[in-house]
Design a protein around this motif. Structure first.
Motif: not given
Length: 351
Positions: A133-158
């Protein structure tokens, strides 16, 4: 139009370097909730884990597919947990001016819990078949506000929507215990698509980008995912990487309009028009191969141009670019493109 690559995702945050983020275990016990905690997660998610029998035998390709899915789902839990926390603790840039704050918090709370069930489900299937099975990692999210976070969410969901059908193909071909996974993850694809439509709507984009969404090979999704995982922070990357390759970064430098145009790319290696070409994956169309030109070297990077024949039938939404070995080659599918890829994916979002 928004263009992204592994090396240029930080542009979403204006070049801000994100600190490593490792929230696990969460207050609700994830990734190892108690029965009582799981019941609460299911209530917040709007439904339960499927209660049918799990596979006890998985072929190697099926194991790798599920491990990649689990690796991504655990990342998504962390991502949306961080986003929700930034909103509820009033972090600068996440004040939601112009949005229905109560509704956004309720929606993201549901998403966090739904993604937890996706991850628990994938790992549960692996455990049932005595696979790692897979265990969690540490992450680095290159976003700084709500709109950039939603934009990235759309991209990785695509990107997720483009690769999950490839897993279905593996399970269908294997048959046996794996056949029920086709239907199960068909429901996951639909659920992720519902999310994606909301992320697009928040950006005032048409909720559904195109009639047929872009497909890609698992190696593109795996390479893209590693952009947000802190290197060396978890064994899952090496585990999946034993079966799926990782490509070098392909940066999309220029911002073309959504018409036929010329795009500038960059890679950290040597390229030449006589030995390399660029391939696009868009919609469910056959891959499109174009020559590269005007190669220059600056600061250890090779810059080159390639045409983007958008008006030849490219889909709105996600398009994937890959720099491949060879020229003038026609590829029958995304897997053949991945087999020849040196650098990628370059992520192009056209709306």
């Amino acid at each position: 139009m928004r263009l992204l690559s592994l090396a240029s995702l930080s542009a979403l945050a204006g070049g801000i370097a994100a600190a490593p983020y490792g929230p696990y275990p969460l207050p609700d016990g994830f990734p190892s909730p108690s029965p009582a905690q799981l019941k609460q997660i299911e209530m917040m998610a709007g439904g339960s884990l499927p209660n049918g029998p799990l596979p006890t035998v998985l072929q190697p390709g099926a194991v790798t597919a599920l491990q990649l899915i689990a690796l991504n789902e655990i990342f998504e839990v962390a991502y949306f947990t961080d986003l929700l926390s930034n909103i509820t603790t009033n972090v600068t840039g996440y004040d939601l001016d112009g949005y229905n704050r109560t509704f956004v918090i309720e929606a993201l709370t549901a998403v966090v819990n739904q993604e937890q069930l996706h991850a628990l489900g994938a790992n549960g299937i692996l455990a049932s078949a005595n696979a790692t099975t897979i265990t969690p990692c540490e992450y680095s999210f290159p976003v700084s506000d709500f709109l950039s976070a939603i934009t990235l969410a759309q991209t990785f969901t695509d990107v997720v929507l483009g690769v999950l059908p490839q897993a279905q193909t593996v399970w269908a071909a294997d048959g046996g215990d794996e056949l029920p996974l086709v239907n199960l993850f068909g429901s996951v694809i639909a659920q992720e698509a519902q999310q994606d439509g909301w992320y697009r709507s928040l950006q005032l984009k048409t909720p559904s980008a195109a009639p047929f969404l872009t497909t890609e090979a698992p190696a593109f999704a795996f390479t893209f995912l590693q952009n947000v995982i802190v290197p060396g922070s978890c064994p899952g990357v090496a585990l999946v990487g034993a079966s799926i390759p990782t490509f070098g970064p392909l940066t999309v430098v220029s911002m073309p309009p959504d018409v036929n145009s010329t795009v500038t790319y960059a890679v950290p290696g040597t390229v030449a028009p006589s030995t390399n070409s660029l391939v696009y994956l868009s919609g469910q169309n056959l891959p499109v191969t174009v020559p590269i030109s005007t190669v220059t070297s600056i600061g250890g990077l090779s810059y080159f141009n390639a045409s983007l024949p958008f008006e030849s039938g490219f889909a709105k939404g996600l398009t994937i670019a890959a720099l491949v070995s060879g020229t003038g080659i026609s590829y029958a599918n995304a897997s053949m493109v991945a087999s020849a890829t040196l650098y990628g994916p370059g992520i192009i979002e056209i709306d």
